[in-house]
Design a protein around this motif. Sequence first.
Motif, PDB file in Angstrom:
ATOM      1  N   THR A 280      19.172  14.345   4.425  1.00  0.00           N
ATOM      2  CA  THR A 280      19.081  13.352   3.389  1.00  0.00           C
ATOM      3  C   THR A 280      20.336  12.898   3.027  1.00  0.00           C
ATOM      4  O   THR A 280      21.408  13.337   3.388  1.00  0.00           O
ATOM      5  CB  THR A 280      18.320  13.704   2.080  1.00  0.00           C
ATOM      6  OG1 THR A 280      19.178  14.621   1.217  1.00  0.00           O
ATOM      7  CG2 THR A 280      17.203  14.699   2.642  1.00  0.00           C
ATOM      8  N   ASP A 281      20.451  11.777   2.155  1.00  0.00           N
ATOM      9  CA  ASP A 281      21.606  11.049   1.409  1.00  0.00           C
ATOM     10  C   ASP A 281      21.863  11.609   0.415  1.00  0.00           C
ATOM     11  O   ASP A 281      22.614  10.914  -0.540  1.00  0.00           O
ATOM     12  CB  ASP A 281      21.370   9.379   1.466  1.00  0.00           C
ATOM     13  CG  ASP A 281      20.171   9.044   0.668  1.00  0.00           C
ATOM     14  OD1 ASP A 281      19.365  10.054   0.546  1.00  0.00           O
ATOM     15  OD2 ASP A 281      20.049   7.568   0.558  1.00  0.00           O
ATOM     16  N   SER A 282      21.558  13.048  -0.058  1.00  0.00           N
ATOM     17  CA  SER A 282      22.000  13.358  -1.233  1.00  0.00           C
ATOM     18  C   SER A 282      23.453  13.406  -1.579  1.00  0.00           C
ATOM     19  O   SER A 282      24.115  13.596  -2.553  1.00  0.00           O
ATOM     20  CB  SER A 282      21.473  14.809  -1.463  1.00  0.00           C
ATOM     21  OG  SER A 282      21.786  15.904  -0.435  1.00  0.00           O
ATOM     22  N   VAL A 283      24.171  13.781  -0.228  1.00  0.00           N
ATOM     23  CA  VAL A 283      25.695  13.645  -0.198  1.00  0.00           C
ATOM     24  C   VAL A 283      25.886  12.489   0.575  1.00  0.00           C
ATOM     25  O   VAL A 283      25.236  12.385   1.522  1.00  0.00           O
ATOM     26  CB  VAL A 283      26.382  14.863  -0.174  1.00  0.00           C
ATOM     27  CG1 VAL A 283      26.204  15.973  -1.237  1.00  0.00           C
ATOM     28  CG2 VAL A 283      25.946  15.525   1.477  1.00  0.00           C
ATOM     29  N   PRO A 284      27.168  11.816   0.638  1.00  0.00           N
ATOM     30  CA  PRO A 284      27.435  10.844   1.391  1.00  0.00           C
ATOM     31  C   PRO A 284      27.764  11.373   2.861  1.00  0.00           C
ATOM     32  O   PRO A 284      28.288  12.533   2.952  1.00  0.00           O
ATOM     33  CB  PRO A 284      28.624  10.216   0.833  1.00  0.00           C
ATOM     34  CG  PRO A 284      29.124  10.881  -0.172  1.00  0.00           C
ATOM     35  CD  PRO A 284      28.090  11.906  -0.686  1.00  0.00           C
ATOM     36  N   LEU A 285      27.384  10.587   3.975  1.00  0.00           N
ATOM     37  CA  LEU A 285      28.079  11.053   5.325  1.00  0.00           C
ATOM     38  C   LEU A 285      28.849  10.108   5.911  1.00  0.00           C
ATOM     39  O   LEU A 285      28.568   9.020   6.247  1.00  0.00           O
ATOM     40  CB  LEU A 285      26.628  11.082   6.255  1.00  0.00           C
ATOM     41  CG  LEU A 285      26.844  11.513   7.638  1.00  0.00           C
ATOM     42  CD1 LEU A 285      26.731  13.221   7.395  1.00  0.00           C
ATOM     43  CD2 LEU A 285      25.621  11.323   8.285  1.00  0.00           C
ATOM     44  N   PRO A 286      30.265  10.556   5.668  1.00  0.00           N
ATOM     45  CA  PRO A 286      31.222   9.596   6.548  1.00  0.00           C
ATOM     46  C   PRO A 286      31.105   9.401   7.959  1.00  0.00           C
ATOM     47  O   PRO A 286      30.471  10.216   8.508  1.00  0.00           O
ATOM     48  CB  PRO A 286      32.614  10.450   6.038  1.00  0.00           C
ATOM     49  CG  PRO A 286      32.219  11.852   5.784  1.00  0.00           C
ATOM     50  CD  PRO A 286      30.512  11.732   5.254  1.00  0.00           C
TER      51      PRO A 286
END
Length: 328
Positions: A280-286
């Motif tokens: 999920t996008d709970s934390v950003p994905l660089p």
Amino acid sequence: MSVFGTVNTKLKIFSGRANRPLAEGIARALAVPLGNLTIGDFPDKETSVRIEEDVRGRDVFIVQPTCTPVNDHLMELLIILDAFKRASPARITTVLPYYGYARQDRKDKGRVPISAKLVANLITKAGADRVLALDLHAAQIQGFFDIPVDHLYAVKEIAKYVRSLNIDQSDLVVLSPDEGSIKKALDFQKNVGGLIAVADKRRSSATEIKHGHLIGAPLEGKSVVLYDDMISTAGTISGAVRVARDHGAKHVFVCATHGVLCGPAIERLRGSAIDQIVITDSVPLPPDKQLPNMKVISVANLIANAIGRIHGNESVSELFRDDLPGRK
């Protein structure tokens, strides 16, 4: 249009710098503008915060996962909370899509801290009246707070995507990557169907993990779905993938709420025989952590629904009544 109907004008959503795109998605789902908050750094790298609008008497929600860099984002959250506490809102709710330090939730050896409890104390003391968290690594962290905590689960959103893959129920096995994740895997299996299995894990050190036997349903010729709350260094996940492939799995899908992906995680995932990785996008994905076989599912609507219910003094557990029986 709002996900829960007419929005009370006293509702305000603000975001720290940890994951602003998620906060923007939450605000869009609620049909409210994201609050005007200026955050910067002084020359000596101290954090500067200023609320650029009146929040007196407002129901304020602050979105800030304490993800990498954990200490920077945690300190930023505490300073934001202090600023709001001094601005006289009616209530301040801290929205934690990811709770840093969650794995330090007990004393597993002598003379070590319980950092998850310390973080709870800091958030409370800084001014939070309520916490909204997503897939805490350990559910007992809710008890570390002396303020109300609403605990969300992303299982429904992830399961919906897995069901869209149209895997035949007779071919589906949900695999828990270790014994400690069995309950999460069982909850997931209730939503997607199939059988259940567990990869037996032995930790030889803080960073070294060895997987051994398989417990439960056979994997020969099956489509295997691994489910856990987070992928950190990917040691547990990559080991469980090897177990699945060694036992003849036809396809392997990896699902997790939090794509922390630190240290050697990307190399391990890239080198594992995984059909697809779902986070999920709970934390950003660089960009440097994005892989061709990754699928990112947004939890913005889930969190927005919960915020709407909290703001309207309605039950948050109703969001999970059908999917997770017993969580009332």
